[in-house]
Design an enzyme around this catalytic site. Structure first.
Site, PDB file in Angstrom:
ATOM      1  N   GLU A 188       0.837  -1.212   0.000  1.00 39.64           N
ATOM      2  CA  GLU A 188       0.000   0.000   0.000  1.00 39.64           C
ATOM      3  C   GLU A 188       0.865   1.253   0.000  1.00 39.64           C
ATOM      4  O   GLU A 188       1.872   1.317   0.711  1.00 39.64           O
ATOM      5  CB  GLU A 188      -0.884  -0.003   1.251  1.00 39.64           C
ATOM      6  CG  GLU A 188      -1.812   1.196   1.324  1.00 39.64           C
ATOM      7  CD  GLU A 188      -3.098   0.869   2.036  1.00 39.64           C
ATOM      8  OE1 GLU A 188      -3.758  -0.111   1.653  1.00 39.64           O
ATOM      9  OE2 GLU A 188      -3.416   1.584   2.991  1.00 39.64           O
ATOM     10  N   ALA A 224      -9.493  11.310   2.962  1.00 40.54           N
ATOM     11  CA  ALA A 224     -10.927  11.368   3.270  1.00 40.54           C
ATOM     12  C   ALA A 224     -11.525  12.726   2.878  1.00 40.54           C
ATOM     13  O   ALA A 224     -12.662  12.799   2.431  1.00 40.54           O
ATOM     14  CB  ALA A 224     -11.164  11.096   4.740  1.00 40.54           C
ATOM     15  N   ASP A 259     -13.506   7.874   7.213  1.00 44.64           N
ATOM     16  CA  ASP A 259     -13.810   8.247   8.593  1.00 44.64           C
ATOM     17  C   ASP A 259     -14.655   9.508   8.577  1.00 44.64           C
ATOM     18  O   ASP A 259     -14.497  10.361   7.701  1.00 44.64           O
ATOM     19  CB  ASP A 259     -12.511   8.466   9.383  1.00 44.64           C
ATOM     20  CG  ASP A 259     -11.897   7.125   9.778  1.00 44.64           C
ATOM     21  OD1 ASP A 259     -12.673   6.204  10.122  1.00 44.64           O
ATOM     22  OD2 ASP A 259     -10.673   6.999   9.717  1.00 44.64           O
ATOM     23  N   ALA A 305     -20.271   2.495   3.150  1.00 45.97           N
ATOM     24  CA  ALA A 305     -19.532   2.079   1.950  1.00 45.97           C
ATOM     25  C   ALA A 305     -20.408   1.299   0.967  1.00 45.97           C
ATOM     26  O   ALA A 305     -20.189   1.363  -0.251  1.00 45.97           O
ATOM     27  CB  ALA A 305     -18.324   1.237   2.365  1.00 45.97           C
TER      28      ALA A 305
END
Ligand code: FAD
Length: 293
Positions: A18, A52, A110, A128
């Site tokens: 990642e 986010a 979040d 989601a």
């Protein structure tokens, strides 16, 4: 083969990594270089996170596209929805199509602090699953992944409820799940048992975070609420003040966790090596004969 769903059918031990996109234009180049170094290791895929707040969405696509096109490594672009409008998400999905993104990690994100006390009935997205549906109905054959939490999502009342919601996300079209980081594999095996029992049959990718400095421990626990086994705590107590020793011990601990996962028939392990090529490289070389690289 660029779709993660196809790759996950294989049963050969593999690693994915990642990375996160730059926050500003000024560090774009350094992030690009770091992610390219990781791509040169030829992992099974690389995931690129998404801020986010949405500020880095273009960078997520730019980095993912670069890895895919220059290094031929399949990429998984993250996308969050909770602080977005329907229109914004629609345009992000369109931008993904145009960038040739084939794999998308559909996340809620979040909840930003300033939205905590909102009347949630006004939100365009609450969970989601809504994003999963939208991606599956977009007319593009995206391979869609989602997040799961072996130690329960912090907002869930209990694990049963969390797994029930997870099953709904799968039924909506989510094709694989990547876990939140964990430091005790038994928690993961327990979780696997429970989700299989609940009828979730999609591939599960365990996420392992190599802790390479003492400060990261605090952040990781705060972020994920992960349980720290005594063996891990002792290691931080003993080596935390010596950066080189801590890094070596943290990489060895993560390597151990990964070997145990492979030994228990897990095919792909996702490593939260973030933008540290030397950490990704070290873990890969520790496993070279096991993964054949
Ligand atoms: P959801 O699946 O929507 O679940 C959130 C909570 O709501 C859970 O408690 C669930 O049980 C509950 N729930 C779900 N549906 C319902 C329903 N219908 N009614 C009531 N309750 C429900 N964040 C980022 O900002 N960017 C990233 O790139 C990113 N990548 C991540 C990658 C992984 C592998 C993981 C594990 C997390 C990542 N996150 C990222 C963090 C993630 O956005 C947060 O953990 C967020 O709080 C939850 O996202 P989710 O997609 O799991 O949400």
């Amino acid at each position: 083969m660029m779709k993660i769903r196809d790759f996950l059918q294989q049963d050969k031990p593999a690693l994915s990594f990642e990375v996160f996109p730059p926050k500003t234009a000024s560090n774009f180049e350094s992030v690009k270089i770091a992610t390219e170094e990781i791509a040169k290791l030829k992992p099974s895929f690389m995931s690129v996170t998404y801020g986010a707040g949405g500020g880095t969405s273009q960078y997520t696509l730019d980095i993912a596209k670069n890895i895919k096109e220059l290094h031929h490594v399949p990429t998984l672009a993250h996308l969050t929805c909770v602080s977005s409008t329907r229109e914004t998400v629609k345009s992000k999905i369109q931008a993904m199509k145009e960038a040739g993104i084939e794999n998308v990690m559909a996340l809620r994100g979040d909840i930003p602090k300033d939205m905590m006390n909102d009347d949630r009935s006004n939100w365009h997205y609450k969970y989601a699953i809504e994003l999963v549906r939208e991606l599956k109905e977009s007319g593009e054959d995206f391979c869609v992944g989602g997040a799961c939490y072996p130690e329960i999502h912090p907002e869930s009342l209990n694990q049963k409820e969390d797994i029930r919601r997870l099953k709904e996300k799968i039924d909506a079209g989510c094709e694989f799940l990547t876990t939140q980081m964990f430091f005790d594999n038994n928690l993961f095996y327990n979780f696997m048992y429970k989700i299989r029992e609940a009828g979730i049959t999609v591939p599960i990718i365990p996420g392992i975070m190599p802790i390479t400095n003492a400060k990261q421990v605090e952040r990781a626990v705060k972020l994920s609420g992960s349980f720290m086994p005594q063996r891990f705590k002792s290691l931080v107590d003993r080596f935390g003040s010596d950066p080189a020793a801590m890094k070596q011990a943290g990489i060895a601990y993560a390597t151990d966790q990964i070997i145990d996962l492979y030994a228990n028939n897990i095919c792909n392990v996702h490593v939260y090596s973030m933008n540290k090529p030397e950490v990704a490289e070290k873990i890969q070389s520790n496993l070279s004969d096991i993964i054949g690289k």
